[in-house]
Design a protein around this motif. Structure first.
Motif, PDB file in Angstrom:
ATOM      1  N   SER B  45       0.719  -1.208   0.012  1.00  0.00           N
ATOM      2  CA  SER B  45       0.054  -0.012   0.194  1.00  0.00           C
ATOM      3  C   SER B  45       0.878   1.098  -0.098  1.00  0.00           C
ATOM      4  CB  SER B  45      -0.879  -0.062   1.190  1.00  0.00           C
ATOM      5  OG  SER B  45       0.049   0.034   2.436  1.00  0.00           O
ATOM      6  N   ALA B  46       0.443   2.203  -0.652  1.00  0.00           N
ATOM      7  CA  ALA B  46       0.798   3.496  -0.501  1.00  0.00           C
ATOM      8  C   ALA B  46       1.481   4.108   1.013  1.00  0.00           C
ATOM      9  CB  ALA B  46       0.105   4.615  -0.915  1.00  0.00           C
ATOM     10  N   ASP B  47       0.480   3.711   1.891  1.00  0.00           N
ATOM     11  CA  ASP B  47       0.895   4.121   3.392  1.00  0.00           C
ATOM     12  C   ASP B  47       1.998   3.185   3.806  1.00  0.00           C
ATOM     13  OD1 ASP B  47      -1.217   5.661   3.472  1.00  0.00           O
ATOM     14  OD2 ASP B  47      -2.431   4.290   4.618  1.00  0.00           O
ATOM     15  N   GLU B  48       2.326   2.232   3.307  1.00  0.00           N
ATOM     16  CA  GLU B  48       3.489   1.235   3.698  1.00  0.00           C
ATOM     17  C   GLU B  48       4.879   2.040   3.313  1.00  0.00           C
ATOM     18  OE1 GLU B  48       1.891  -3.111   4.618  1.00  0.00           O
ATOM     19  OE2 GLU B  48       3.055  -2.876   2.876  1.00  0.00           O
ATOM     20  N   VAL B  49       4.751   2.377   1.779  1.00  0.00           N
ATOM     21  CA  VAL B  49       5.870   3.257   1.140  1.00  0.00           C
ATOM     22  C   VAL B  49       6.165   4.471   2.056  1.00  0.00           C
ATOM     23  CG1 VAL B  49       6.649   4.286  -0.762  1.00  0.00           C
ATOM     24  CG2 VAL B  49       5.025   2.383  -1.110  1.00  0.00           C
ATOM     25  N   ILE B  50       5.073   5.388   2.399  1.00  0.00           N
ATOM     26  CA  ILE B  50       5.153   6.279   3.299  1.00  0.00           C
ATOM     27  C   ILE B  50       5.967   6.129   4.323  1.00  0.00           C
ATOM     28  CG2 ILE B  50       4.228   8.293   4.344  1.00  0.00           C
ATOM     29  CD1 ILE B  50       2.013   8.085   2.090  1.00  0.00           C
ATOM     30  N   ALA B  51       5.532   5.124   5.023  1.00  0.00           N
ATOM     31  CA  ALA B  51       6.046   4.708   6.287  1.00  0.00           C
ATOM     32  C   ALA B  51       7.590   4.238   6.168  1.00  0.00           C
ATOM     33  CB  ALA B  51       5.333   3.344   7.202  1.00  0.00           C
ATOM     34  N   ALA B  52       7.851   3.500   5.268  1.00  0.00           N
ATOM     35  CA  ALA B  52       9.133   3.130   4.999  1.00  0.00           C
ATOM     36  C   ALA B  52      10.290   4.236   4.656  1.00  0.00           C
ATOM     37  CB  ALA B  52       9.190   2.035   3.659  1.00  0.00           C
ATOM     38  N   VAL B  53       9.671   4.941   3.708  1.00  0.00           N
ATOM     39  CA  VAL B  53      10.314   6.377   3.319  1.00  0.00           C
ATOM     40  C   VAL B  53      10.651   7.285   4.572  1.00  0.00           C
ATOM     41  CG1 VAL B  53      10.509   8.652   2.205  1.00  0.00           C
ATOM     42  CG2 VAL B  53       9.838   6.399   0.999  1.00  0.00           C
ATOM     43  N   ARG B  54       9.619   7.326   5.604  1.00  0.00           N
ATOM     44  CA  ARG B  54       9.610   8.058   6.830  1.00  0.00           C
ATOM     45  C   ARG B  54      10.981   7.513   7.644  1.00  0.00           C
ATOM     46  NH1 ARG B  54       3.648  10.591   7.193  1.00  0.00           N
ATOM     47  NH2 ARG B  54       3.727  11.993   5.689  1.00  0.00           N
ATOM     48  N   LEU B  55      10.717   6.136   7.652  1.00  0.00           N
ATOM     49  CA  LEU B  55      11.833   5.315   8.619  1.00  0.00           C
ATOM     50  C   LEU B  55      13.112   5.588   8.050  1.00  0.00           C
ATOM     51  CD1 LEU B  55      12.542   3.675  11.077  1.00  0.00           C
ATOM     52  CD2 LEU B  55      11.629   1.816   9.634  1.00  0.00           C
ATOM     53  N   CYS B  56      13.279   5.432   6.574  1.00  0.00           N
ATOM     54  CA  CYS B  56      14.583   5.859   6.312  1.00  0.00           C
ATOM     55  C   CYS B  56      15.207   7.220   6.322  1.00  0.00           C
ATOM     56  CB  CYS B  56      14.658   5.612   4.617  1.00  0.00           C
ATOM     57  SG  CYS B  56      14.587   3.792   4.108  1.00  0.00           S
ATOM     58  N   ARG B  57      14.374   8.098   6.507  1.00  0.00           N
ATOM     59  CA  ARG B  57      14.758   9.451   6.776  1.00  0.00           C
ATOM     60  C   ARG B  57      15.010   9.558   8.392  1.00  0.00           C
ATOM     61  NH1 ARG B  57      12.084  14.055   8.989  1.00  0.00           N
ATOM     62  NH2 ARG B  57      13.143  16.009   8.242  1.00  0.00           N
ATOM     63  N   GLU B  58      14.233   8.854   9.214  1.00  0.00           N
ATOM     64  CA  GLU B  58      14.902   8.882  10.473  1.00  0.00           C
ATOM     65  C   GLU B  58      16.168   8.283  10.790  1.00  0.00           C
ATOM     66  OE1 GLU B  58      11.820   7.217  12.950  1.00  0.00           O
ATOM     67  OE2 GLU B  58      13.218   6.801  14.707  1.00  0.00           O
ATOM     68  N   MET B 155       7.735  12.205 -24.861  1.00  0.00           N
ATOM     69  CA  MET B 155       8.132  10.979 -23.832  1.00  0.00           C
ATOM     70  C   MET B 155       7.006  11.174 -22.755  1.00  0.00           C
ATOM     71  SD  MET B 155      12.046  11.850 -24.455  1.00  0.00           S
ATOM     72  CE  MET B 155      12.508  12.340 -22.617  1.00  0.00           C
ATOM     73  N   THR B 156       7.538  10.217 -21.510  1.00  0.00           N
ATOM     74  CA  THR B 156       6.683  10.035 -20.542  1.00  0.00           C
ATOM     75  C   THR B 156       6.160  11.566 -20.028  1.00  0.00           C
ATOM     76  OG1 THR B 156       7.719   8.009 -19.826  1.00  0.00           O
ATOM     77  CG2 THR B 156       6.737   8.821 -18.089  1.00  0.00           C
ATOM     78  N   SER B 157       7.255  12.345 -19.776  1.00  0.00           N
ATOM     79  CA  SER B 157       6.862  13.676 -19.144  1.00  0.00           C
ATOM     80  C   SER B 157       5.612  14.363 -19.767  1.00  0.00           C
ATOM     81  CB  SER B 157       7.862  14.494 -18.879  1.00  0.00           C
ATOM     82  OG  SER B 157       8.369  14.946 -20.270  1.00  0.00           O
ATOM     83  N   ASN B 158       5.296  14.143 -21.019  1.00  0.00           N
ATOM     84  CA  ASN B 158       4.426  14.708 -21.775  1.00  0.00           C
ATOM     85  C   ASN B 158       2.980  14.151 -21.715  1.00  0.00           C
ATOM     86  OD1 ASN B 158       7.163  14.673 -23.826  1.00  0.00           O
ATOM     87  ND2 ASN B 158       6.135  16.821 -23.489  1.00  0.00           N
ATOM     88  N   HIS B 159       3.101  12.810 -20.886  1.00  0.00           N
ATOM     89  CA  HIS B 159       1.725  12.430 -20.795  1.00  0.00           C
ATOM     90  C   HIS B 159       1.173  12.171 -19.378  1.00  0.00           C
ATOM     91  CE1 HIS B 159       1.878  11.285 -24.970  1.00  0.00           C
ATOM     92  NE2 HIS B 159       2.997  11.366 -24.781  1.00  0.00           N
ATOM     93  N   VAL B 160       2.049  12.681 -18.414  1.00  0.00           N
ATOM     94  CA  VAL B 160       1.884  12.630 -16.914  1.00  0.00           C
ATOM     95  C   VAL B 160       1.190  13.884 -16.518  1.00  0.00           C
ATOM     96  CG1 VAL B 160       2.685  12.458 -14.583  1.00  0.00           C
ATOM     97  CG2 VAL B 160       3.798  10.919 -16.397  1.00  0.00           C
ATOM     98  N   LEU B 161      -0.147  13.867 -15.867  1.00  0.00           N
ATOM     99  CA  LEU B 161      -0.579  15.170 -15.698  1.00  0.00           C
ATOM    100  C   LEU B 161      -0.763  15.387 -14.175  1.00  0.00           C
ATOM    101  CD1 LEU B 161      -4.086  14.354 -17.518  1.00  0.00           C
ATOM    102  CD2 LEU B 161      -1.907  15.683 -18.237  1.00  0.00           C
ATOM    103  N   GLY B 162      -0.390  14.553 -13.417  1.00  0.00           N
ATOM    104  CA  GLY B 162      -0.091  14.881 -12.023  1.00  0.00           C
ATOM    105  C   GLY B 162       0.286  13.643 -11.278  1.00  0.00           C
ATOM    106  N   ILE B 163       1.027  14.001 -10.130  1.00  0.00           N
ATOM    107  CA  ILE B 163       1.716  13.016  -9.255  1.00  0.00           C
ATOM    108  C   ILE B 163       1.578  13.221  -7.635  1.00  0.00           C
ATOM    109  CG2 ILE B 163       3.882  12.121  -8.730  1.00  0.00           C
ATOM    110  CD1 ILE B 163       5.176  12.993 -11.223  1.00  0.00           C
ATOM    111  N   LYS B 164       1.053  12.182  -7.353  1.00  0.00           N
ATOM    112  CA  LYS B 164       1.095  12.309  -5.622  1.00  0.00           C
ATOM    113  C   LYS B 164       2.274  11.242  -5.278  1.00  0.00           C
ATOM    114  CE  LYS B 164      -1.555  10.595  -1.511  1.00  0.00           C
ATOM    115  NZ  LYS B 164      -2.485   9.752  -1.168  1.00  0.00           N
ATOM    116  N   ALA B 165       3.348  12.005  -4.548  1.00  0.00           N
ATOM    117  CA  ALA B 165       4.402  11.280  -4.277  1.00  0.00           C
ATOM    118  C   ALA B 165       4.817  11.588  -2.649  1.00  0.00           C
ATOM    119  CB  ALA B 165       5.656  11.975  -4.941  1.00  0.00           C
ATOM    120  N   VAL B 166       5.616  10.432  -2.265  1.00  0.00           N
ATOM    121  CA  VAL B 166       6.244  10.822  -0.773  1.00  0.00           C
ATOM    122  C   VAL B 166       7.571  11.319  -1.395  1.00  0.00           C
ATOM    123  CG1 VAL B 166       6.791   8.405  -0.428  1.00  0.00           C
ATOM    124  CG2 VAL B 166       6.940   9.776   1.628  1.00  0.00           C
ATOM    125  N   LEU B 167       7.953  12.413  -0.606  1.00  0.00           N
ATOM    126  CA  LEU B 167       9.328  12.826  -0.889  1.00  0.00           C
ATOM    127  C   LEU B 167      10.381  12.502   0.138  1.00  0.00           C
ATOM    128  CD1 LEU B 167       8.515  16.648  -1.559  1.00  0.00           C
ATOM    129  CD2 LEU B 167       8.672  14.763  -3.126  1.00  0.00           C
TER     130      LEU B 167
END
Lengths: 350, 478
Positions: B45-58, B155-167
């Motif tokens: 799930s996206a929540d697990e990705v977010i949790a993993a990234v936040r833990l990496c940051r910590e 290219m791909t960038s010409n076809h991506v309208l929006g992105i939700k991302a965890v930085l």
């Protein structure tokens, strides 16, 4: 207003000023309305096409180059900017069009300005000369700074030179109009036409009708027209000149409030309702961006409140004293950090 | 110690730490490099990705997001001491809206799945990298992947309208949205092609285009590469805008024919694929002009695809060319430089000269419409110094592309492979700005470190061998 003639002079002005905003021909006057402490830099003397080789499908021009010159130079070689940059006859410059992030009806078929910009030269907030992108039609090296600067309103850099991809211009065009009672009906028509086989080049809605455009060889357009008029009984042929008025924004007065509002087909009816309740005029390009207009600038506040309610946002292009941003706007911590990356001393932008 | 923290997020079967499991993630399609991560986590799930990234940051721990591992620039090469976040299970198409002509997808969705889902509505997703049957949208976004239709469709960038991302900061952002227009600056455009250095895309909004009603696909064989190149120039000068303009040279044809038997004309030094597309009336009107100028280009043989099956066969040869080259040589490097289109002939001559000087065979496949070269540099990693010689030739080719006014990469990205050459294309000031941009998204430098920028730890080189997936024909190199 300063009017430098070289990039080095622009850099000097940036370094020696508290705040600066680069401007072109000021055809979107709200975007260059600034507080007194901001020095305006006119880019009009940094003008001219630097490189143009039709066989490469690219050109490079100084930021202050009038669109009129670019459009004419490309047309002489049978090429064009498919996204229809607006205000060509009104004197708009290519740099101003990039900074404002504006595309016209043709964005429907092949994408907007962001999809055709390839490379930039610009000065950051320290006056350092930098480049982004590459002067070839395909490139994936480094961060896509050219795209990022589209619509950035001069807040992240002063553009000095831009490179664009161009296409061969199809030999003929043909226009149709389809009357529509309201935006809901228009949205349904646009959705159907947009996924159909005819490959329209533009699909605008002006509040009373859809304006549809085809481009291609004349013989193909004649055959397609027969099919379109047959399958779409409400459609009839219209004068191609209608696009000239749309390009120059003749659907609005020179004064008053003009706001660009990105939208979707599903939200179009709600947006139209808001605007009708305020006696505001509406023109929609490709079902994806609306231009809202009222002769009275003071409608800015009520428009703002209404857009918040339907979760849409807008940028004011004309309207002295009107708020710059309307409705929904997104703020992120990273946006602040990025501003510092380009402009650590906060010198750039209104 | 730190792994116990990950164990609080991921059950044991989705927190991989054994050597046997990790070895599968050591490399991507740039097989000359490998590096073993500390662990691989497999979020659902996206929540697990977010949790993993936040833990990496910590923890200050590097992470590398990975889809199918088809990057040719080493973009998903793991970082020693870091983790891999494998996104294949985030493979849901969250929304397909035929009215708006958009799809909202998770990063692990495979490229062709988007088009398959859109097909019933007469729509398709335009970017078509050769690995499209296995590569994921998340990876396409990170490396701004291309394909064979970039001149016309971008290219791909010409076809991506929006992105939700965890930085990498742990912040969750939403850039762009469902509208094809936006109010700038264009954060979505900046995120696409950022090579995983900003964070991880969780939801991607893609624009879908109507599928062309009609195709006119021509395969023409030539005595020389130059003749094929001249034919491309004639097409470009004619005012036509083909959907694709592709060339393969003799070595690439030989490999493709051995692999998939597309029936390319015999005895040609080059084949050209040109494709017109659009409503049938438009294709019919444009076809005579194309046929006439191709006839004037004097091919040995020219053949028109009579139906969808024949068209697919022509494209199969082209799309399989890279993995097919594996039949000619135990190892190869794929380059991705771009030159101004009109200098393609000159670039190919010089590549051929440099290859001869180095005593190395090079096969060429390229997107002739947009000047994007794909020299395939053949070597045998079992020979001492062979990889180094191949890399040296690759470096000379890259420098040539930049010197000719082109780019280091058209669609594969810089990654690990070309990072040493970034200063050939950008000034120290420009690279410094890119570092500052990166730091805005990732102040700790934990998101995919070691990619794009020169310097940093060098990963281990392996001297030999195709990726197992590539050997089995599942993936291919563009």
């Amino acid at each position: 207003m300063k009017t430098p003639s070289t990039v080095a002079e622009v850099a000097d002005i940036i370094r020696s000023s508290k705040r600066v905003l680069a401007v072109g021909a000021q055809t979107k006057p709200r975007l260059s309305q600034v507080p007194d402490e901001v020095t305006l830099i006119s880019m009009r003397n940094l003008s001219g096409i630097v490189e143009y080789d039709p066989g490469e499908f690219t050109f490079t021009a100084f930021a202050g180059t009038p669109l009129r010159e670019i459009v004419a130079t490309l047309a002489a070689q049978g090429q064009y900017l498919p996204f229809d940059p607006p205000l060509v006859e009104s004197g708009a410059t290519i740099g101003g069009t990039v900074a404002a992030g504006l595309s016209g009806p043709g964005r429907f078929r092949y994408g907007g300005l962001r999809d055709f910009i390839l490379a930039v030269r610009f000065l950051d907030g320290n006056g350092t000369q930098l480049r982004g992108g590459a002067k070839v039609v395909k490139n994936a090296a480094g961060f896509d700074i050219p795209k990022f600067l589209v619509g950035s309103l001069g807040r992240f850099g002063v553009l000095t030179e831009v490179t664009f991809k161009v296409f061969p211009c199809p030999p003929a065009l043909m226009t149709f109009e389809i009357p529509c009672a309201n935006a809901a009906e228009a949205a349904a028509h646009i959705a159907k036409a947009a996924s159909g086989r005819w490959e329209f080049d533009a699909l605008d809605y002006d509040g009373t009708r859809i304006l549809a455009r085809l481009r291609g060889p004349q013989e193909a357009l004649d055959l397609l027209a027969a099919d379109i008029l047959n399958c779409w009984p409400a459609a009839k042929r219209a004068d191609n000149a209608v696009w000239d008025g749309i390009r120059e924004w003749r659907f609005v007065g020179a004064d008053g409030l003009l706001v660009k509002i990105p939208v979707t087909l599903r939200k179009l009816p709600a947006l139209e309702a808001i605007l009708q309740a305020r006696n505001m005029a509406l023109h929609v390009v490709g079902g994806s961006v609306a231009y809202a207009y009222h002769s009275n600038v003071s409608y800015s506040e009520t428009l703002n409140e209404a857009l918040v309610e339907v979760s849409l946002g807008g940028l004011t292009l004309r309207g002295f004293g009107a708020r710059l941003c309307h409705g929904d706007s997104h703020h992120s911590a990273v946006a602040q950090s990025l501003k510092l990356a380009f402009d650590p001393c906060h010198r750039l932008g209104a | 110690m730190s792994l116990s923290r990950f164990a609080q997020i991921f059950p044991p079967e989705r927190l991989l730490t054994s050597a046997a499991h990790l070895s599968a993630y050591e490399s991507d399609a740039l097989t000359a490099f490998h590096s073993r991560p500390v662990a691989v986590v497999v979020p659902e799930s996206a929540d697990e990705v977010i949790a993993a990234v936040r833990l990496c940051r910590e923890l200050g721990m590097p992470f590398v997001a990975r889809g199918s591992g088809t990057s040719l620039s080493g973009g998903s090469l793991p970082v020693a001491g870091g983790i891999v976040i494998a996104l294949n299970r985030l493979n849901r198409i969250l929304k397909l809206d035929a009215t708006e002509r958009i799809a909202v997808v998770e990063p692990g969705v495979v490229n062709t799945q988007v088009t398959l889902a859109a097909q019933p509505f007469g729509l398709h997703y335009a970017p078509d990298p050769s690995s499209q049957t296995i590569c994921t949208i998340g990876g396409n976004v990170a490396f701004n992947s291309g394909g064979a239709h970039c001149l016309k469709y971008g290219m791909t960038s010409n076809h991506v309208l929006g992105i939700k991302a965890v930085l990498a900061t742990g912040e969750v952002v939403e850039f762009g949205g469902p509208s094809r227009e936006s109010i700038g600056p264009d954060y979505t455009g900046l995120f696409v092609g950022s090579e995983g250095l900003f964070g991880i895309a969780l939801e991607i909004t893609l624009q879908l285009l109507p599928r062309a009603e009609c195709f006119h696909t021509v395969l023409a064989g030539y005595r020389t590469l130059e003749e094929a190149g001249d034919a491309v120039s004639a097409v470009v000068a004619s005012g036509l805008l083909p959907g694709a303009l592709e060339i393969m040279d003799a070595l690439a044809i030989q490999a493709a024919e051995a692999a998939v038997q597309s029936g390319y004309p015999k005895g040609c030094e080059a084949v050209l694929i040109v494709e017109l597309e659009g409503p049938r009336e438009k294709v019919a009107a444009e076809r005579p002009a194309l046929d006439a100028l191709l006839a004037a280009s004097k091919p040995i043989e020219s053949r028109v695809a009579a139906n969808a099956a024949e068209r697919a066969k022509i494209w199969k040869g082209r799309k399989s060319a890279f993995s097919a080259v594996g039949r000619l040589s135990p190892d190869f490097i794929v380059q991705d430089g771009v030159v101004p289109r009109q200098r393609l002939g000159e670039a190919l001559r010089r590549i051929s000269e440099m290859a001869r000087e180095a005593g190395i065979r090079v096969a060429n496949v390229f997107h002739a419409g947009d000047g994007n070269l794909h020299p395939l540099i053949l070597y045998d990693g079992r020979e001492s110094g062979a990889l180094e010689r191949a890399e040296e030739l690759a470096g000379r080719i890259l420098k040539m592309c930049v010197a000719m006014g082109g780019s280091l990469t058209g669609e594969h990205g810089i990654g690990v492979e070309k990072r040493a050459y970034l200063p050939d294309m950008f000034s120290a000031d420009e690279i410094a700005l890119m570092h500052r941009i990166r730091a805005a998204f990732d102040p700790l430098g934990i998101a995919n470190p070691g990619k794009m920028f020169p310097g940093g730890d060098a990963p281990a080189l392996v001297q030999h061998g195709l990726h197992p997936l590539e050997k089995s024909g599942v993936i291919s190199r563009e």
